[in-house]
Write an enzyme that holds these catalytic residues in place. Structure first.
Site, PDB file in Angstrom:
ATOM      1  N   GLY A 119      -0.969   0.448  -5.171  1.00  0.00           N
ATOM      2  CA  GLY A 119      -2.339   0.040  -4.896  1.00  0.00           C
ATOM      3  C   GLY A 119      -3.321   0.751  -5.805  1.00  0.00           C
ATOM      4  O   GLY A 119      -3.264   1.977  -5.925  1.00  0.00           O
ATOM      5  N   CYS A 135       0.869  -1.166   0.000  1.00  0.00           N
ATOM      6  CA  CYS A 135       0.000   0.000   0.000  1.00  0.00           C
ATOM      7  C   CYS A 135       0.905   1.215   0.000  1.00  0.00           C
ATOM      8  O   CYS A 135       2.092   1.106   0.309  1.00  0.00           O
ATOM      9  CB  CYS A 135      -0.916   0.015   1.219  1.00  0.00           C
ATOM     10  SG  CYS A 135      -2.192  -1.264   1.228  1.00  0.00           S
ATOM     11  N   CYS A 151      11.597  -6.745   3.443  1.00  0.00           N
ATOM     12  CA  CYS A 151      10.677  -7.445   2.538  1.00  0.00           C
ATOM     13  C   CYS A 151      11.292  -7.494   1.140  1.00  0.00           C
ATOM     14  O   CYS A 151      11.441  -6.460   0.480  1.00  0.00           O
ATOM     15  CB  CYS A 151       9.328  -6.742   2.507  1.00  0.00           C
ATOM     16  SG  CYS A 151       8.161  -7.496   1.359  1.00  0.00           S
ATOM     17  N   SER A 210       8.353  -3.855 -13.456  1.00  0.00           N
ATOM     18  CA  SER A 210       9.329  -4.171 -12.425  1.00  0.00           C
ATOM     19  C   SER A 210      10.370  -5.175 -12.882  1.00  0.00           C
ATOM     20  O   SER A 210      11.403  -5.329 -12.256  1.00  0.00           O
ATOM     21  CB  SER A 210       8.623  -4.712 -11.168  1.00  0.00           C
ATOM     22  OG  SER A 210       7.830  -5.836 -11.479  1.00  0.00           O
ATOM     23  N   ASN A 214       0.359   0.743   6.062  1.00  0.00           N
ATOM     24  CA  ASN A 214       0.957  -0.114   5.035  1.00  0.00           C
ATOM     25  C   ASN A 214       1.569  -1.305   5.749  1.00  0.00           C
ATOM     26  O   ASN A 214       2.558  -1.160   6.465  1.00  0.00           O
ATOM     27  CB  ASN A 214       2.028   0.648   4.250  1.00  0.00           C
ATOM     28  CG  ASN A 214       2.730  -0.238   3.238  1.00  0.00           C
ATOM     29  OD1 ASN A 214       2.184  -1.251   2.806  1.00  0.00           O
ATOM     30  ND2 ASN A 214       3.940   0.144   2.850  1.00  0.00           N
ATOM     31  N   GLY A 215       0.975  -2.494   5.583  1.00  0.00           N
ATOM     32  CA  GLY A 215       1.531  -3.667   6.223  1.00  0.00           C
ATOM     33  C   GLY A 215       0.480  -4.699   6.563  1.00  0.00           C
ATOM     34  O   GLY A 215      -0.706  -4.537   6.264  1.00  0.00           O
ATOM     35  N   TYR A 247       9.248  -6.396  -6.795  1.00  0.00           N
ATOM     36  CA  TYR A 247       7.985  -6.061  -7.439  1.00  0.00           C
ATOM     37  C   TYR A 247       7.364  -4.737  -7.004  1.00  0.00           C
ATOM     38  O   TYR A 247       6.902  -3.952  -7.823  1.00  0.00           O
ATOM     39  CB  TYR A 247       6.998  -7.212  -7.177  1.00  0.00           C
ATOM     40  CG  TYR A 247       5.595  -7.003  -7.660  1.00  0.00           C
ATOM     41  CD1 TYR A 247       5.334  -6.576  -8.965  1.00  0.00           C
ATOM     42  CD2 TYR A 247       4.504  -7.248  -6.833  1.00  0.00           C
ATOM     43  CE1 TYR A 247       4.036  -6.387  -9.415  1.00  0.00           C
ATOM     44  CE2 TYR A 247       3.199  -7.060  -7.270  1.00  0.00           C
ATOM     45  CZ  TYR A 247       2.976  -6.637  -8.563  1.00  0.00           C
ATOM     46  OH  TYR A 247       1.700  -6.451  -9.007  1.00  0.00           O
TER      47      TYR A 247
END
Length: 293
Positions: free
Chosen positions: A30, A5, A238, A285, A103-104, A244
């Site tokens: 998003g 997000c 992450c 990406s 965001n998460g 991506y």
């Protein structure tokens, strides 16, 4: 923690227009919903399902006069794509408002939701973001405008999972990055302007900028900025930010995304040599990795 997000917000003149611009730059994170909350002494939220240009029309946004605000673009992994799960989430409690953008993903959202419901709490949205608000209300039992940001951190940092958070109060913005630093969160400062973003590439040119550390909190008002790292834990990054999620011109976890993807492509070519005439990237990406390959 595969979730993306986009968060954008801060303190700026005509902040609603700046948030809209920043969310356009983060639209890749998003496309299901978009929204913003602003404060001119009173919090107002506009959000809905759809793209930034559809939900936050410039003809309406340009008339919102405020200096404080936060925004969000959403791709759902917890909770559905329904408009009710669009963010920011706004809470009114004891005649005071607070708005949150997240965001998460939390590590055990279903267990936490079950615990809240067994206490008689009503959960209106399907996303795990609402859990933060319930935990804070239960801890403070006072209006949001009386919540101390550092005591908020004591509550929030006990929650396991991946989260970068922006809280909008009537007179300030408070930002948190989880103790492991799964999700990125950047700060840009220039004069009296303070901006927060999931990616530094969404900021306007110039200004002093830094990536918030894991386990840190930032408090921004019209007259002051305070930043502290409160928790020290092993950092986790992450990998999907590099593979991506992020724009290639962003800096994530201290490294340029394009450079990392290019090196991944080179490594892939070494480990998986192919006698081929052409390399075709899949999705934007994949372009940097294809160049490296």
């Amino acid at each position: 923690m595969r979730e993306k997000c986009g968060l954008y917000g801060g303190i700026s003149s005509n902040v609603a227009v700046e948030i809209r611009r920043g969310l356009f730059a983060l639209q890749h994170r998003g496309q299901e919903s978009a929204g913003l909350s602003i404060s001119n002494g009173k919090i107002t939220t506009i959000k809905g399902a759809g793209l930034v240009r559809e939900v936050l029309k410039i003809s309406e946004i340009s008339n919102l006069k405020a200096e404080l605000g936060i925004g969000h673009v959403r791709y759902s992994t917890a909770g559905g794509a329904d408009a009710i799960n669009a963010q920011p989430l706004e809470l009114e409690y004891m005649n005071s408002k607070v708005s949150i953008a997240h965001n998460g993903n939390l590590e055990n959202p279903y267990e936490l939701r079950d615990q809240l419901e067994r206490k008689g709490k009503i959960l209106l949205a399907g996303s795990d973001t609402e859990i933060f608000l319930h935990e804070l209300v239960e801890h403070f039992k006072s209006p949001p405008n009386e919540w101390d940001p550092y005591k908020m951190a004591q509550v929030i940092f006990k929650i396991e999972g991946a989260y970068s958070l922006l809280f909008l109060f009537e007179d300030k913005i408070v930002a948190f990055r989880d103790p492991h630093g799964y999700r990125p969160l950047w700060v840009r400062r220039e004069g009296n302007t303070t901006l927060f973003s999931s990616e530094d590439s969404a900021f306007p040119d110039g200004g002093d900028r830094f990536e918030m550390e894991p386990g840190s909190v930032a408090i921004a008002t019209k007259d002051n900025f305070d930043y502290k790292k409160l928790v020290n834990k092993r950092p986790y990054q992450c990998i999907f930010e590099y593979i991506y999620f992020a724009r290639p011109d962003s800096t994530i976890f201290g490294q340029n995304v394009h450079n990392v993807r290019e090196k991944m492509g080179m490594r892939c070519a070494i480990e998986n040599p192919v006698d081929a005439d052409i390399v075709i990237p899949i999705m934007d990406s994949g372009l940097s990795a294809a160049v490296g390959f």
